[in-house]
Design a protein around this motif. Structure first.
Motif, PDB file in Angstrom:
ATOM      1  N   SER A  43     101.085  16.386   8.848  1.00 53.05           N
ATOM      2  CA  SER A  43     101.465  17.773   9.133  1.00 53.05           C
ATOM      3  C   SER A  43     102.389  18.317   8.068  1.00 53.05           C
ATOM      4  O   SER A  43     103.461  17.785   7.835  1.00 53.05           O
TER       5      SER A  43
ATOM      6  N   ALA B  28     106.623   3.532  14.398  1.00 55.56           N
ATOM      7  CA  ALA B  28     105.483   3.371  13.492  1.00 55.56           C
ATOM      8  C   ALA B  28     104.935   1.949  13.572  1.00 55.56           C
ATOM      9  O   ALA B  28     103.734   1.729  13.429  1.00 55.56           O
ATOM     10  N   SER B  29     105.813   0.980  13.788  1.00 60.30           N
ATOM     11  CA  SER B  29     105.358  -0.413  13.860  1.00 60.30           C
ATOM     12  C   SER B  29     104.884  -0.770  15.260  1.00 60.30           C
ATOM     13  O   SER B  29     104.282  -1.816  15.469  1.00 60.30           O
ATOM     14  N   GLY B  30     105.175   0.089  16.235  1.00 56.70           N
ATOM     15  CA  GLY B  30     104.814  -0.205  17.631  1.00 56.70           C
ATOM     16  C   GLY B  30     105.793  -1.154  18.291  1.00 56.70           C
ATOM     17  O   GLY B  30     105.557  -1.636  19.404  1.00 56.70           O
TER      18      GLY B  30
ATOM     19  N   ALA C 167     100.592  -3.812  17.967  1.00 56.72           N
ATOM     20  CA  ALA C 167     100.697  -2.747  18.966  1.00 56.72           C
ATOM     21  C   ALA C 167      99.770  -1.605  18.563  1.00 56.72           C
ATOM     22  O   ALA C 167      99.445  -1.447  17.391  1.00 56.72           O
TER      23      ALA C 167
ATOM     24  N   TRP D 225      90.830  11.428  19.280  1.00 54.17           N
ATOM     25  CA  TRP D 225      92.033  10.723  18.823  1.00 54.17           C
ATOM     26  C   TRP D 225      91.706   9.602  17.848  1.00 54.17           C
ATOM     27  O   TRP D 225      90.659   8.987  17.929  1.00 54.17           O
TER      28      TRP D 225
ATOM     29  N   PRO E 165     105.184  19.700  14.949  1.00 54.19           N
ATOM     30  CA  PRO E 165     105.676  19.740  13.566  1.00 54.19           C
ATOM     31  C   PRO E 165     105.255  21.021  12.829  1.00 54.19           C
ATOM     32  O   PRO E 165     105.945  21.467  11.929  1.00 54.19           O
TER      33      PRO E 165
ATOM     34  N   ALA F 218      98.296  10.298  13.642  1.00 57.28           N
ATOM     35  CA  ALA F 218      98.204  11.752  13.801  1.00 57.28           C
ATOM     36  C   ALA F 218      97.709  12.420  12.528  1.00 57.28           C
ATOM     37  O   ALA F 218      97.696  11.809  11.457  1.00 57.28           O
TER      38      ALA F 218
ATOM     39  N   ARG G  21      99.131   2.444  18.268  1.00 55.51           N
ATOM     40  CA  ARG G  21      99.786   3.754  18.279  1.00 55.51           C
ATOM     41  C   ARG G  21      98.813   4.809  17.754  1.00 55.51           C
ATOM     42  O   ARG G  21      97.740   4.491  17.263  1.00 55.51           O
ATOM     43  N   VAL G  22      99.250   6.056  17.878  1.00 51.49           N
ATOM     44  CA  VAL G  22      98.420   7.159  17.409  1.00 51.49           C
ATOM     45  C   VAL G  22      98.519   7.280  15.889  1.00 51.49           C
ATOM     46  O   VAL G  22      99.586   7.043  15.312  1.00 51.49           O
TER      47      VAL G  22
ATOM     48  N   TYR H 284     106.061  12.558  18.272  1.00 50.42           N
ATOM     49  CA  TYR H 284     104.841  13.353  18.107  1.00 50.42           C
ATOM     50  C   TYR H 284     103.811  12.587  17.280  1.00 50.42           C
ATOM     51  O   TYR H 284     102.638  12.505  17.634  1.00 50.42           O
ATOM     52  N   HIS H 285     104.262  12.013  16.181  1.00 48.76           N
ATOM     53  CA  HIS H 285     103.316  11.356  15.277  1.00 48.76           C
ATOM     54  C   HIS H 285     102.750  10.058  15.828  1.00 48.76           C
ATOM     55  O   HIS H 285     101.604   9.717  15.563  1.00 48.76           O
ATOM     56  N   TYR H 286     103.559   9.317  16.565  1.00 48.66           N
ATOM     57  CA  TYR H 286     103.117   7.977  16.943  1.00 48.66           C
ATOM     58  C   TYR H 286     102.798   7.810  18.425  1.00 48.66           C
ATOM     59  O   TYR H 286     102.222   6.816  18.827  1.00 48.66           O
ATOM     60  N   LYS H 287     103.218   8.771  19.254  1.00 51.84           N
ATOM     61  CA  LYS H 287     103.087   8.515  20.681  1.00 51.84           C
ATOM     62  C   LYS H 287     102.294   9.558  21.469  1.00 51.84           C
ATOM     63  O   LYS H 287     101.923   9.297  22.605  1.00 51.84           O
ATOM     64  N   THR H 288     102.051  10.752  20.883  1.00 49.67           N
ATOM     65  CA  THR H 288     101.420  11.781  21.711  1.00 49.67           C
ATOM     66  C   THR H 288      99.983  11.424  22.018  1.00 49.67           C
ATOM     67  O   THR H 288      99.249  10.921  21.184  1.00 49.67           O
ATOM     68  N   ARG H 289      99.589  11.734  23.194  1.00 46.32           N
ATOM     69  CA  ARG H 289      98.222  11.527  23.664  1.00 46.32           C
ATOM     70  C   ARG H 289      97.748  12.815  24.289  1.00 46.32           C
ATOM     71  O   ARG H 289      98.500  13.467  24.990  1.00 46.32           O
TER      72      ARG H 289
ATOM     73  N   GLN I 150     106.889  -0.759  21.867  1.00 48.25           N
ATOM     74  CA  GLN I 150     106.023  -1.198  22.967  1.00 48.25           C
ATOM     75  C   GLN I 150     106.110  -2.704  23.204  1.00 48.25           C
ATOM     76  O   GLN I 150     105.665  -3.198  24.227  1.00 48.25           O
ATOM     77  N   LEU I 151     106.632  -3.422  22.210  1.00 48.32           N
ATOM     78  CA  LEU I 151     106.586  -4.879  22.284  1.00 48.32           C
ATOM     79  C   LEU I 151     107.902  -5.485  22.775  1.00 48.32           C
ATOM     80  O   LEU I 151     107.952  -6.645  23.167  1.00 48.32           O
TER      81      LEU I 151
ATOM     82  N   THR J 225      98.924  -1.620  14.742  1.00 47.37           N
ATOM     83  CA  THR J 225      99.930  -1.902  13.718  1.00 47.37           C
ATOM     84  C   THR J 225      99.884  -3.371  13.318  1.00 47.37           C
ATOM     85  O   THR J 225      99.264  -4.191  13.993  1.00 47.37           O
TER      86      THR J 225
ATOM     87  N   LEU K  26     102.020  -5.476  13.709  1.00 48.38           N
ATOM     88  CA  LEU K  26     102.603  -6.299  14.766  1.00 48.38           C
ATOM     89  C   LEU K  26     101.687  -6.411  15.976  1.00 48.38           C
ATOM     90  O   LEU K  26     102.021  -7.081  16.950  1.00 48.38           O
TER      91      LEU K  26
END
Lengths: 352, 360
Positions: A344, B42-44, A336, A327, B336, A341, A338-339, B355-360, B47-48, A332, A334
Motif C-alpha cells: 500500500s 510478520a513472522s507469525g 505460522a 485472499w 493504509p 496484503a 498470515r495474510v 492491517y498488513h498481517y492479520k486482516t481477514r 500466533q505461536l 512464515t 516459523l
C-alpha cells in the motif's frame, strides 16, 4: 464514481485523501488498482480492459493477436543492469508473452526534455536496438516530442506491442482454479532495489543489478510443453509478487497460499531490504515470471522453466485453494500463517 | 554472511517456543518498539506464543507519537515557496489536522523523502536558492545523525539549512506508562537500536524504581524470543532489573561518540506525545548556540494547538490499553490508503502491522 469515492467528501477522509492524483497512485499497489477501477474502467468501457490482463487478446480474421502498451518513466534513466531503453522493450515484450503471445512488432514514442544530451539519447537507443534484437521483435513505428526544460525528467518512453497467439486456450487472471500450483521463475526484488539504491546512492555489499530481460523464450517453451495446463502467467513488476498474487486471487475469486521459505531471494537483496525496511515480495521485477499451472503438470512445468537460463532458480512457491476467496496467505518461516496484503502506497521512487 | 541469519532460524525459534510453553505463567509484556511489533506479526510469532503470554504494543513509533500540532507546523513550512522540505518517508503520509505532506506535495510543495539528514545538508549546498529544512524525527536512534548534520552545517558555514526538531526519548515515556493507574505492563522489551546508541544504563533506575524487568531486545524472531524468555525468567525470580538479550549489538554504555554528538547539539525539553500527552524532559531541542539552524526560530510557525479529534483510538493503542482490532474503524474506515490515525500510516505503527498481517 462508486460509493468508496463518495465517502471522500466526508471531512477527515477528504483531507487525508484529497481528490487529486498522488505518487502512490502509480506504485502498483491498492491505490493504483482502485484508480484504474474507479476512473479508467468507469469511463473507458471495454470487455478486454475489464479483464485486467497484461495485454488485450483480439481476433483478426482467422488469427488472434495480443496488443499492449506501457510507458516508462524510470528515474534514473541509467541504473545497474540496464536503462530506460532496454526496460521499455523488455517490459512490453513481457506483457505480450504473459498472454501467451509471440511478440512481433513494437512502436516507440519518445518525450524528450529540452537539454537532454545527444550521447545519452544515443546510449538509450543503442540499448533499445540490442533489446529488440534479443527479443526477436522489430520497432516499426515511432513518435518524438520535445518539451520545455523542467516539464519532463530527461526522457520518457512509451512502447506499444503486438504479438501473435499461437495457442487457442483461454488463460489469464480469471482462469485460476483450486488445486492449481504457483511457480516463480527466480529470485525476486532485484530491479526495485537496484533502481532504489542507485537513486539513493546506497552501496550494498554484493552488487544488486536489475533483472530486466525478455521472457519470450521461457513462456514459449512452457506453453509448448504444458499447453492448456498453463492457466495464467504474470511478470510481477510494480507492486511485486504481492500485488500480482492479490490481483489474481481477487479476479479469480480464490485463495492463494504461498510458503515464505520457498521464495527465492538473493542474500544481497534480503540484506538491502532489511536495511531499508522493505519487503522483497513488494519490490518490482523486470525479468521474472509467475506461472499458474494445473497440479498434475506442475513438476514438468518447473523442469521446463529450470532448463532455460532465465528460469534456472525457478521454484514451486504455493498453490490455489477455494478457501478464503480473494485472499493471499503466507506461511512464515516459523510455520505460522498470515495474510500477504496488497502493498500500500509504498514511498518508492519511479522504478519503471 | 548475514549476521542476523541465525536469529531467523526456525529450529532455534521452535526450541525457545517449547521452553516457554513448558512453563506457562501469565504475563503482560510490552514491546516498546513498533519495529518489534511488525516483526512479531510478520513472522507469525504472535500466533505461536503460549496464550498465557500477552504482548502489548508500545509507543515506540516516532511517526505515531508526533502530535497533530507538529505535523501542521511541518505542512505550513513545506508550503512556504522558499522552502525545500525533507524528512524520512513515513512522515509524508501522516494526517495533520487537515492535510498531510504528500497532499501538500501533490499541490506543488517541494517535499522530498530522504534516508539521511546528511543528504538534506548536501541538498542545501546544491540549492543555495532554497531554504532546506529537515524534519528531525525519531528516538535516540536517529538523533545522532541529525545532530551530526547540524554540526557539519556549522563547520561548513551552510546558512540555508535548518532542522524542525521533534526528537523524543524512550525512558521518560516508559516512566509515564508505569506511573499510570491503568498500567498492566509487568515487563518491557526495550528497543535494541535505541539502546545501541544510549546503552542500557538509562533503564536501570526505572527497572529498580518500578520493580519491573526490562530486557534489551533485537528485531529478528529469535531475538524477540530471547528477550521474552529472559523477561519471563526475571519475572519468575522477582528481579526488577535490566538485562541484555541483544549482545551482538548493544553495549552497556552505548555508543559514546553518538552520545557526545547528541549532547553537544541538543538539550532535553518537555514534549507532547500523541496519546500520552505532555511528558517532562521527554524530547530534544537544539541548544541556543545552534539557534540559527532551528526552523522553529527562523520561520514564523504559529502554534495552532490542534488536537487529535474524531473517533480514532490511537491514543489508547499507543499506551497499550487497546489493540488495533478493538477499534471500530479498523480496516473499515481506516486503512493504509485512507488512514485516520498515525499508527495506520507508519511502517512501525501497530495498526498498519495488524492491517498488513492479520486482516481477514
Amino acid at each position: 464514481m462508486n460509493k468508496e469515492q463518495n465517502t471522500f467528501s466526508g471531512s477527515r477522509s477528504a483531507l487525508a485523501h484529497p481528490p487529486i492524483v498522488q505518487m502512490a497512485h502509480g506504485s502498483g499497489g491498492r491505490m493504483m488498482h482502485d484508480l484504474i477501477r474507479n476512473f479508467f474502467h468507469a469511463h473507458l468501457v471495454s470487455d478486454q480492459l475489464q479483464k485486467g490482463d497484461d495485454a488485450a487478446t483480439l481476433a483478426m480474421g482467422s488469427s488472434r493477436i495480443a496488443f499492449t502498451t506501457d510507458s516508462y518513466v524510470v528515474q534514473p534513466i541509467f541504473f545497474p543492469g540496464g536503462d530506460i531503453g532496454d526496460l521499455a522493450v523488455n517490459g512490453t515484450v513481457n506483457d505480450l508473452c504473459m498472454c501467451g503471445a509471440r511478440p512481433l512488432y513494437l512502436s516507440a514514442g519518445f518525450i524528450l526534455e529540452e537539454g537532454l544530451a545527444f550521447d545519452e539519447l544515443e546510449r538509450v537507443l543503442q540499448s533499445m536496438a540490442a533489446a529488440a534484437e534479443r527479443a526477436g521483435v522489430q520497432i516499426v513505428t515511432g513518435d518524438t516530442k520535445v518539451v520545455d526544460h523542467g516539464k519532463a525528467d530527461r526522457l520518457f518512453i512509451n512502447t506499444a506491442g503486438v504479438g501473435i497467439l499461437e495457442h487457442d486456450h483461454e488463460m489469464g487472471a480469471r482462469c485460476l482454479q483450486p488445486g492449481d500450483q504457483i511457480l516463480l521463475s527466480g529470485p525476486i526484488g532485484q530491479h526495485g532495489l537496484a533502481v532504489l539504491s542507485q537513486r539513493q546512492g546506497l552501496e550494498f555489499s554484493g552488487e544488486i543489478i536489475s533483472d530486466t530481460a525478455p521472457l519470450h523464450e521461457l513462456t514459449a517453451s512452457l506453453l509448448a510443453e504444458c499447453g492448456a495446463a498453463v492457466h495464467a502467467l504474470r511478470d510481477p513488476t510494480r507492486g511485486g509478487v504481492a500485488a500480482a498474487l492479490n490481483e489474481w486471487a481477487e479476479t479469480s475469486g480464490v485463495e492463494i497460499r504461498i510458503a515464505q521459505n520457498k521464495i527465492p531471494v538473493l542474500p544481497a537483496v534480503q540484506s538491502g531490504c532489511a536495511l531499508l525496511g522493505l519487503d522483497p515480495l513488494s519490490l518490482a521485477n523486470e525479468g521474472k515470471m509467475l506461472a499458474v499451472v494445473a497440479s498434475e503438470w506442475a513438476e514438468r512445468a518447473l523442469q521446463v522453466m529450470r532448463e532455460h537460463p532465465l528460469g534456472r532458480q525457478a521454484a514451486h512457491i504455493g498453490e490455489v485453494k477455494a478457501g478464503s476467496a480473494g485472499w493471499v496467505s503466507l506461511r512464515t518461516e516459523l510455520g505460522a500463517w498470515r495474510v500477504l496484503a496488497w502493498p500500500s502506497g509504498e514511498l518508492l521512487p519511479r522504478i519503471c | 554472511m548475514d549476521v542476523n541469519e541465525p536469529f531467523r532460524n526456525p529450529n532455534l525459534a521452535e526450541r525457545l517456543l517449547k521452553e516457554l510453553a513448558a512453563d506457562p505463567q501469565p504475563a503482560v509484556i510490552m514491546e516498546i518498539c513498533g519495529g518489534q511489533t511488525h516483526s512479531l506479526l510478520a513472522s507469525g510469532l504472535d500466533q505461536l506464543l503460549p496464550r498465557t503470554l500477552e504482548l502489548v504494543h508500545g509507543p515506540g513509533c516516532p511517526v505515531c507519537v508526533t502530535p497533530v500540532e507538529m505535523i501542521d507546523k511541518a505542512i505550513h513550512l513545506a508550503e512556504n515557496r522558499h522552502v525545500l522540505f525533507t524528512t524520512f518517508g513515513d512522515m509524508l503520509r501522516v494526517p495533520g489536522s487537515n492535510s498531510h505532506l504528500l497532499a501538500a506535495k501533490s499541490r506543488g510543495a517541494d517535499v522530498r523523502m530522504l534516508y539521511s539528514p546528511l543528504d538534506a545538508l548536501a541538498l542545501a549546498e546544491q540549492r543555495p536558492d532554497k531554504k532546506v529544512v529537515f524534519w528531525a524525527i525519531g528516538f535516540e536512534t536517529t538523533a545522532p545523525a541529525t545532530a551530526l548534520a547540524v554540526w557539519m552545517a556549522r563547520q561548513k558555514k551552510v546558512k540555508n539549512f535548518s532542522l524542525l526538531v521533534s526528537h523524543v526519548l524512550v525512558p521518560p515515556a516508559m516512566r509515564q506508562l508505569l506511573s499510570s493507574p491503568q498500567n498492566r505492563v509487568q515487563a518491557f522489551l526495550a528497543a535494541g537500536h535505541v539502546c545501541a546508541v544510549t546503552g542500557w544504563q538509562p533503564y536501570q533506575a526505572i527497572a529498580e524504581e518500578f520493580h519491573t524487568p526490562i530486557v534489551v531486545t533485537g528485531f529478528e524472531p529469535v531475538d524477540l524470543l530471547l528477550g521474552i524468555h529472559r523477561a519471563m525468567q526475571l519475572l519468575r525470580s522477582g528481579c526488577g532489573r535490566v538485562d541484555n538479550a541483544y549482545g551482538r549489538v548493544v553495549r552497556r554504555c552505548g555508543n559514546e561518540a553518538a552520545l557526545n554528538r547528541i549532547a553537544e547539539v541538543y538539550c532535553q525539553c518537555d514534549r507532547t506525545w500523541r496519546g500520552l500527552g505532555l511528558i517532562p524532559a521527554s524530547g530534544l531541542r537544539l541548544r541556543d548556540e545552534f539557534a540559527e539552524y532551528d526552523a522553529e526560530k527562523i520561520f514564523d510557525l504559529q502554534s495552532n494547538h490542534a488536537a487529535q479529534t474524531g473517533p480514532c483510538i490511537s491514543g489508547l493503542i499507543l499506551q497499550g490499553l487497546k489493540k488495533p482490532s478493538d477499534c471500530p474503524l479498523f480496516s473499515v474506515d481506516c486503512t493504509p490508503e485512507h488512514p485516520l490515525g498515525a499508527p495506520m500510516v507508519s511502517a512501525e505503527g501497530a495498526c498498519a502491522a495488524y492491517y498488513h498481517y492479520k486482516t481477514r
